[in-house]
Write a protein that holds these residues in place. Structure first.
Motif, mmCIF file in Angstrom:
data_model
loop_
_atom_site.group_PDB
_atom_site.id
_atom_site.type_symbol
_atom_site.label_atom_id
_atom_site.label_comp_id
_atom_site.label_asym_id
_atom_site.label_seq_id
_atom_site.Cartn_x
_atom_site.Cartn_y
_atom_site.Cartn_z
ATOM 1 N N ILE A 169 48.918 -10.392 -2.246
ATOM 2 C CA ILE A 169 47.945 -11.231 -1.535
ATOM 3 C C ILE A 169 47.081 -10.377 -0.608
ATOM 4 C CG2 ILE A 169 47.707 -13.050 0.213
ATOM 5 C CD1 ILE A 169 50.143 -14.410 -1.149
ATOM 6 N N SER A 170 47.694 -9.447 0.117
ATOM 7 C CA SER A 170 46.905 -8.606 1.026
ATOM 8 C C SER A 170 45.954 -7.702 0.245
ATOM 9 C CB SER A 170 47.815 -7.794 1.943
ATOM 10 O OG SER A 170 48.543 -6.834 1.206
ATOM 11 N N SER A 171 46.353 -7.241 -0.928
ATOM 12 C CA SER A 171 45.462 -6.426 -1.768
ATOM 13 C C SER A 171 44.266 -7.237 -2.243
ATOM 14 C CB SER A 171 46.217 -5.873 -2.975
ATOM 15 O OG SER A 171 47.241 -5.008 -2.577
ATOM 16 N N VAL A 172 44.529 -8.477 -2.657
ATOM 17 C CA VAL A 172 43.439 -9.334 -3.125
ATOM 18 C C VAL A 172 42.484 -9.653 -1.976
ATOM 19 C CG1 VAL A 172 42.894 -11.644 -4.006
ATOM 20 C CG2 VAL A 172 44.728 -10.313 -5.061
ATOM 21 N N VAL A 173 43.022 -10.000 -0.813
ATOM 22 C CA VAL A 173 42.192 -10.322 0.345
ATOM 23 C C VAL A 173 41.384 -9.091 0.777
ATOM 24 C CG1 VAL A 173 42.248 -10.936 2.809
ATOM 25 C CG2 VAL A 173 43.620 -12.227 1.163
ATOM 26 N N THR A 174 42.009 -7.935 0.812
ATOM 27 C CA THR A 174 41.306 -6.706 1.174
ATOM 28 C C THR A 174 40.198 -6.399 0.178
ATOM 29 O OG1 THR A 174 43.323 -5.836 2.186
ATOM 30 C CG2 THR A 174 41.604 -4.243 1.651
ATOM 31 N N GLY A 175 40.471 -6.554 -1.092
ATOM 32 C CA GLY A 175 39.460 -6.327 -2.120
ATOM 33 C C GLY A 175 38.284 -7.276 -1.986
ATOM 34 N N LEU A 176 38.579 -8.556 -1.731
ATOM 35 C CA LEU A 176 37.513 -9.547 -1.544
ATOM 36 C C LEU A 176 36.667 -9.238 -0.313
ATOM 37 C CD1 LEU A 176 39.295 -12.898 -2.483
ATOM 38 C CD2 LEU A 176 37.436 -11.778 -3.713
ATOM 39 N N LEU A 177 37.319 -8.880 0.784
ATOM 40 C CA LEU A 177 36.578 -8.536 2.000
ATOM 41 C C LEU A 177 35.706 -7.305 1.770
ATOM 42 C CD1 LEU A 177 39.179 -9.182 4.846
ATOM 43 C CD2 LEU A 177 37.071 -10.436 4.387
ATOM 44 N N ALA A 178 36.234 -6.308 1.092
ATOM 45 C CA ALA A 178 35.447 -5.109 0.806
ATOM 46 C C ALA A 178 34.248 -5.448 -0.070
ATOM 47 C CB ALA A 178 36.329 -4.051 0.134
ATOM 48 N N ALA A 179 34.444 -6.308 -1.068
ATOM 49 C CA ALA A 179 33.339 -6.703 -1.947
ATOM 50 C C ALA A 179 32.279 -7.480 -1.179
ATOM 51 C CB ALA A 179 33.870 -7.538 -3.114
ATOM 52 N N ILE A 180 32.709 -8.364 -0.287
ATOM 53 C CA ILE A 180 31.759 -9.154 0.507
ATOM 54 C C ILE A 180 30.969 -8.248 1.451
ATOM 55 C CG2 ILE A 180 31.608 -10.874 2.364
ATOM 56 C CD1 ILE A 180 33.952 -12.334 0.931
ATOM 57 N N ILE A 181 31.650 -7.325 2.108
ATOM 58 C CA ILE A 181 30.964 -6.404 3.019
ATOM 59 C C ILE A 181 29.982 -5.528 2.243
ATOM 60 C CG2 ILE A 181 31.301 -4.381 4.509
ATOM 61 C CD1 ILE A 181 33.935 -5.772 5.439
ATOM 62 N N PHE A 182 30.382 -5.037 1.085
ATOM 63 C CA PHE A 182 29.496 -4.223 0.257
ATOM 64 C C PHE A 182 28.265 -5.021 -0.172
ATOM 65 C CE2 PHE A 182 28.148 -2.716 -3.951
ATOM 66 C CZ PHE A 182 27.819 -1.407 -3.636
ATOM 67 N N LYS A 183 28.490 -6.254 -0.624
ATOM 68 C CA LYS A 183 27.379 -7.096 -1.079
ATOM 69 C C LYS A 183 26.414 -7.391 0.072
ATOM 70 C CE LYS A 183 25.390 -9.943 -4.024
ATOM 71 N NZ LYS A 183 24.588 -9.472 -5.108
ATOM 72 N N LEU A 184 26.942 -7.721 1.239
ATOM 73 C CA LEU A 184 26.078 -7.993 2.393
ATOM 74 C C LEU A 184 25.298 -6.753 2.807
ATOM 75 C CD1 LEU A 184 28.385 -10.264 4.582
ATOM 76 C CD2 LEU A 184 26.327 -10.944 3.335
ATOM 77 N N THR A 185 25.947 -5.602 2.783
ATOM 78 C CA THR A 185 25.266 -4.362 3.141
ATOM 79 C C THR A 185 24.168 -4.047 2.131
ATOM 80 O OG1 THR A 185 27.280 -3.507 4.163
ATOM 81 C CG2 THR A 185 25.590 -1.898 3.572
ATOM 82 N N MET A 186 24.476 -4.142 0.852
ATOM 83 C CA MET A 186 23.493 -3.821 -0.174
ATOM 84 C C MET A 186 22.350 -4.837 -0.209
ATOM 85 S SD MET A 186 24.346 -0.962 -1.394
ATOM 86 C CE MET A 186 23.508 -0.743 -2.941
ATOM 87 N N SER A 187 22.634 -6.096 0.114
ATOM 88 C CA SER A 187 21.571 -7.103 0.083
ATOM 89 C C SER A 187 20.517 -6.853 1.155
ATOM 90 C CB SER A 187 22.156 -8.511 0.219
ATOM 91 O OG SER A 187 22.670 -8.699 1.520
ATOM 92 N N LYS A 188 20.882 -6.113 2.196
ATOM 93 C CA LYS A 188 19.897 -5.738 3.219
ATOM 94 C C LYS A 188 18.977 -4.630 2.706
ATOM 95 C CE LYS A 188 21.852 -7.781 7.012
ATOM 96 N NZ LYS A 188 21.297 -9.073 7.222
#
Length: 174
Positions: free
Chosen positions: A9-28
């Motif tokens: 569960i922590s791996s999945v949550v960490t992966g999702l958070l990393a993907a969201i942060i990456f997407k938000l950063t790249m969308s800028k």
């Protein structure tokens, strides 16, 4: 057994958070263009009216694969409402591979471009007072690859000024 579930569960949550942060950063990291509020009108060598719309890249990176369209939109009444009839106008050059970034070292203002049409847009706008021009530019950021569409509407012939655009980033018409 619980340790496995917690780790999963922590791996999945960490992966999702990393993907969201990456997407938000790249969308800028999208292209940053500005389109002139006015259309410049002057005459070519043969005395015909020529119209220009200026686009300036004010971003930190080049905008690439630009595609521009100029359309005249006219409302038409149909059963149940109004629809917009859209006709594409010709641009002398509607595509560009690159619009470089704004740079102080650039003495040629390569980050600015004037899209030109020879179509008589004043007559088109005069033919129907509800008609207006819609100019759109699609561009991609050279680093992230993210795209953005910029749209500017010119609602009547009052948006057309005689003269030429100033040099560089200026959108003034003199």
């Amino acid at each position: 057994m619980n340790e496995i579930y917690i780790a999963l569960i922590s791996s999945v949550v960490t992966g999702l958070l990393a993907a969201i942060i990456f997407k938000l950063t790249m969308s800028k990291l999208r292209p940053k263009l500005i389109i002139s509020d006015w259309i410049s009108m002057n005459q070519n060598e043969t005395g015909e009216d020529v119209y220009f719309i200026k686009v300036v890249n004010i971003g930190r990176r080049s905008a690439i694969n630009l595609k521009a369209e100029l359309r005249i939109r006219t409302p038409h009444n149909v059963h149940g409402g109004t629809i917009m009839k859209t006709n594409k106008l010709s641009l002398y050059r509607s595509e560009m591979l690159e619009l470089p970034k704004d740079s102080r070292e650039d003495k040629n203002a390569e980050n600015a471009f004037r899209f030109r049409t020879n179509d008589n847009i004043i007559d088109m706008l005069n033919s129907n007072s509800a008609s207006y021009l819609m100019f759109q530019v699609l561009s991609y950021d050279s680093f992230s690859g993210y795209a953005k569409v910029y749209t500017k509407n010119y609602y009547n012939k009052e948006y057309i000024k005689k003269g030429r655009f100033d040099f560089g980033n200026s959108l003034e018409i003199k």
